[in-house]
Design an enzyme around this catalytic site. Structure first.
Site, mmCIF file in Angstrom:
data_model
loop_
_atom_site.group_PDB
_atom_site.id
_atom_site.type_symbol
_atom_site.label_atom_id
_atom_site.label_comp_id
_atom_site.label_asym_id
_atom_site.label_seq_id
_atom_site.Cartn_x
_atom_site.Cartn_y
_atom_site.Cartn_z
ATOM 1 N N LYS A 37 88.574 71.240 48.937
ATOM 2 C CA LYS A 37 87.809 72.229 48.294
ATOM 3 C C LYS A 37 87.522 72.171 46.777
ATOM 4 O O LYS A 37 86.151 72.154 46.450
ATOM 5 C CB LYS A 37 88.983 73.679 48.190
ATOM 6 C CG LYS A 37 88.393 74.375 49.678
ATOM 7 C CD LYS A 37 89.122 73.796 50.704
ATOM 8 C CE LYS A 37 90.565 73.733 50.875
ATOM 9 N NZ LYS A 37 91.198 73.598 52.360
ATOM 10 N N TRP A 95 98.565 80.450 56.000
ATOM 11 C CA TRP A 95 97.602 79.588 56.808
ATOM 12 C C TRP A 95 98.016 79.152 58.054
ATOM 13 O O TRP A 95 99.314 79.002 58.022
ATOM 14 C CB TRP A 95 97.431 78.464 55.811
ATOM 15 C CG TRP A 95 96.285 77.463 56.489
ATOM 16 C CD1 TRP A 95 95.030 77.847 56.966
ATOM 17 C CD2 TRP A 95 96.438 76.129 56.574
ATOM 18 N NE1 TRP A 95 94.484 76.480 57.278
ATOM 19 C CE2 TRP A 95 95.261 75.689 57.216
ATOM 20 C CE3 TRP A 95 97.567 75.139 56.257
ATOM 21 C CZ2 TRP A 95 95.080 74.279 57.268
ATOM 22 C CZ3 TRP A 95 97.271 73.607 56.725
ATOM 23 C CH2 TRP A 95 96.076 73.229 57.132
ATOM 24 N N ASP A 140 102.219 73.980 48.717
ATOM 25 C CA ASP A 140 101.145 73.355 49.129
ATOM 26 C C ASP A 140 99.662 73.845 48.055
ATOM 27 O O ASP A 140 99.560 75.014 47.945
ATOM 28 C CB ASP A 140 100.662 74.000 50.655
ATOM 29 C CG ASP A 140 99.462 73.445 51.334
ATOM 30 O OD1 ASP A 140 98.652 72.895 50.902
ATOM 31 O OD2 ASP A 140 99.064 74.118 52.660
HETATM 32 N N1 PLA Z 1 96.631 74.252 52.929
HETATM 33 C C1 PLA Z 1 95.998 75.484 52.856
HETATM 34 C C2 PLA Z 1 96.685 76.656 52.387
HETATM 35 C C3 PLA Z 1 94.666 75.570 53.684
HETATM 36 O O1 PLA Z 1 94.221 76.667 53.457
HETATM 37 C C4 PLA Z 1 93.983 74.515 54.027
HETATM 38 C C5 PLA Z 1 92.701 74.790 54.548
HETATM 39 C C6 PLA Z 1 94.596 73.355 53.849
HETATM 40 C C7 PLA Z 1 96.194 73.124 53.634
HETATM 41 C C8 PLA Z 1 94.190 71.971 54.679
HETATM 42 O O2 PLA Z 1 92.940 71.733 53.933
HETATM 43 P P1 PLA Z 1 92.500 70.008 54.224
HETATM 44 O O3 PLA Z 1 93.504 69.388 55.296
HETATM 45 O O4 PLA Z 1 91.176 70.008 54.834
HETATM 46 O O5 PLA Z 1 92.689 69.314 53.014
HETATM 47 N N2 PLA Z 1 92.330 75.909 54.974
HETATM 48 C C9 PLA Z 1 90.791 75.802 55.407
HETATM 49 C C10 PLA Z 1 90.290 75.095 56.451
HETATM 50 C C11 PLA Z 1 90.002 75.871 54.264
HETATM 51 C C12 PLA Z 1 91.306 75.101 57.760
HETATM 52 O O6 PLA Z 1 91.834 76.147 58.247
HETATM 53 O O7 PLA Z 1 91.558 73.880 58.034
HETATM 54 C C13 PLA Z 1 90.631 77.522 55.982
HETATM 55 O O8 PLA Z 1 89.698 78.073 56.238
HETATM 56 O O9 PLA Z 1 91.785 78.349 55.845
#
Ligand code: PLA
Length: 426
Positions: free
Chosen positions: A273, A156, A237
């Site tokens: 989510k 991510w 995570d």
């Molecule tokens: N960790 C991972 C691996 C994630 O994919 C995301 C969210 C988070 C943490 C953090 O989410 P939160 O802070 O909202 O609980 N990833 C998303 C959104 C869904 C983003 O980038 O913020 C994504 O589209 O990858």
């Protein structure tokens, strides 16, 4: 000596700012360049600005129903009714809601976890999963300032920002193999072996983002064993508990394996989510300690990191979570609703693959159904993604990640046609 006129001249309104001496007020921020667009949230911005009626957003991982509409879970609506009858806007403690934390720990560590009973887990409510990761990174920097973090390739995108801003140096480890579109297990194990003993590793507990590729249970056991030999610290995570298998309990398997093997772990949980509480920003950071005394100390330090940043976390989302998880009926309703979301995504994976195969695509799309969780790591190049956006108004991240949660019966054919169009001559 400067003449009165010259001094006055220096103070004159120049353009749009008062200038005094050499520095005009507008110069305070003159060195500030616009920040680059966020690779994920920037996609949503571009999508919103597109007037085309055909546009499709498969960028951010936000669940949509089959009509493409955001979903508020029924269990959440129920909890809201309870909250509305008993409004309370008081501050939470610095560490957040103890009830929410207690329920979160049961989800991650297991209902009957001995670590919960022995009060060995230091945990605080966090600003969703992002906030949990950031608190941990800051804690790591504060108490082990020379440590580094090993991050999978790919991951991510925000993980890199989080540990960068916490000033923790980053290393990477192999994870995904572009040729097999699966796990590069051999290189991953090699990298774990090569890392200096006692290194920090960031692991996705389930439904790896962006690849949708998780180690098998057997592979997790081998990873855990090697971590033990190397004395590495696993930080999980867990942003998608429930989205991999449809069952939050099964999705915690990797964590449970590490716990069985006697590791001390860290864990970031998010309800964005799996409870659809995206904007409520509710999550939990936990660190399993050697004993209760250590846990008390660690928790107090986590609170001290939170205090000057945001003082204490928001109350509303924490109430929703604790009401749902502490009521057996609401909890079982939640479990059903998580499964519905996960199953709809699995159905869309099948539909996307079938459509691509029906079009006679020369490429293999097996990985669309092999991968799990919210995302399909399609293998498309940034140039192909650009074509999807420019020619077909389809918005996704340039690494070729498709948020399957945004695919619906209504747009899957359009999406498959467009993907076929940009990939068929590759
Ligand atoms: N960790 C991972 C691996 C994630 O994919 C995301 C969210 C988070 C943490 C953090 O989410 P939160 O802070 O909202 O609980 N990833 C998303 C959104 C869904 C983003 O980038 O913020 C994504 O589209 O990858």
């Amino acid at each position: 000596m400067a003449s009165r006129a010259a001094i006055y001249q220096g103070m004159m309104w120049r353009g749009r700012s008062w200038a005094v001496g050499a520095r005009s007020m507008s110069s305070w921020w003159s060195n500030v360049e616009p920040a680059p667009k966020d690779p994920i949230l920037g996609v949503t911005e571009a999508y919103l600005a597109d007037p085309s009626p055909d546009k499709v957003n498969v960028g951010v991982g936000a669940y949509r129903d089959d009509n493409g509409k955001p979903v508020v879970l029924e269990c959440v609506r129920e909890a809201e009714r309870t909250i509305a009858g008993n409004l309370n806007m008081e501050y939470l403690p610095m560490g957040g809601s103890n009830k929410m934390i207690e329920e979160s720990l049961k989800l991650a560590y297991g209902e009957d976890s001995e670590f919960i009973k022995d009060r060995r887990i230091a945990a605080v409510q966090s600003l969703s999963g992002t906030g949990a990761c950031r608190l941990f990174a800051d804690f790591q920097k504060r108490f082990l300032p020379d440590s580094q973090i090993y991050i999978p390739v790919p991951t991510w995108a925000n993980h890199h920002n989080i540990w960068r801003d916490a000033r923790v140096p980053q290393q990477t480890f192999h994870y995904y193999h572009p040729d097999t579109r699966g796990l590069d297990f051999a290189s991953l194990m090699e990298d774990i072996k090569k890392a200096p003993n006692g290194s920090f590793f960031l692991l996705h507990a389930c439904a790896h983002n962006p690849t949708g590729v998780d180690p098998s249970e057997e592979q997790w056991r081998e990873i855990s064993h090697l971590f033990k030999v190397k004395n590495h610290f696993p930080f999980f995570d867990m942003a998608y508990q429930g989205f991999a298998s449809g069952d939050p309990e099964r999705d915690a398997k990797a964590i449970r394996i590490f716990l069985e093997d006697g590791h001390l772990i860290g864990c970031a949980q998010s309800y964005a989510k799996n409870m659809g509480l995206y904007g409520q920003r509710v999550g939990c950071l936990s660190i399993l300690c050697e004993d209760e005394m250590q846990a008390v100390a660690v928790k107090s330090q986590l609170q001290q990191i939170a205090r000057p940043m945001y003082s204490n976390p928001p109350v509303h989302g924490a109430l929703i979570v604790s009401i749902i998880l502490s009521d057996p009926d609401l909890k079982s309703l939640w479990l059903k609703e998580v499964k519905v979301m996960a199953d709809r995504i699995i159905g869309m994976r099948k539909a996307l693959r079938e459509n691509l195969e029906k079009l006679g695509s020369p490429l293999s799309w097996e990985h669309v159904t092999n991968q799990i969780g919210m995302f399909c790591y399609s293998g498309m190049t940034p140039e192909q993604v650009d074509r999807l956006t420019n020619e077909f108004h389809i918005y996704m991240t340039r690494n070729g990640r498709i948020s399957m949660a945004g695919v619906t019966t209504g747009n899957v054919t359009y999406l498959a046609n467009a993907i076929h169009e940009v990939t068929k001559s590759a």
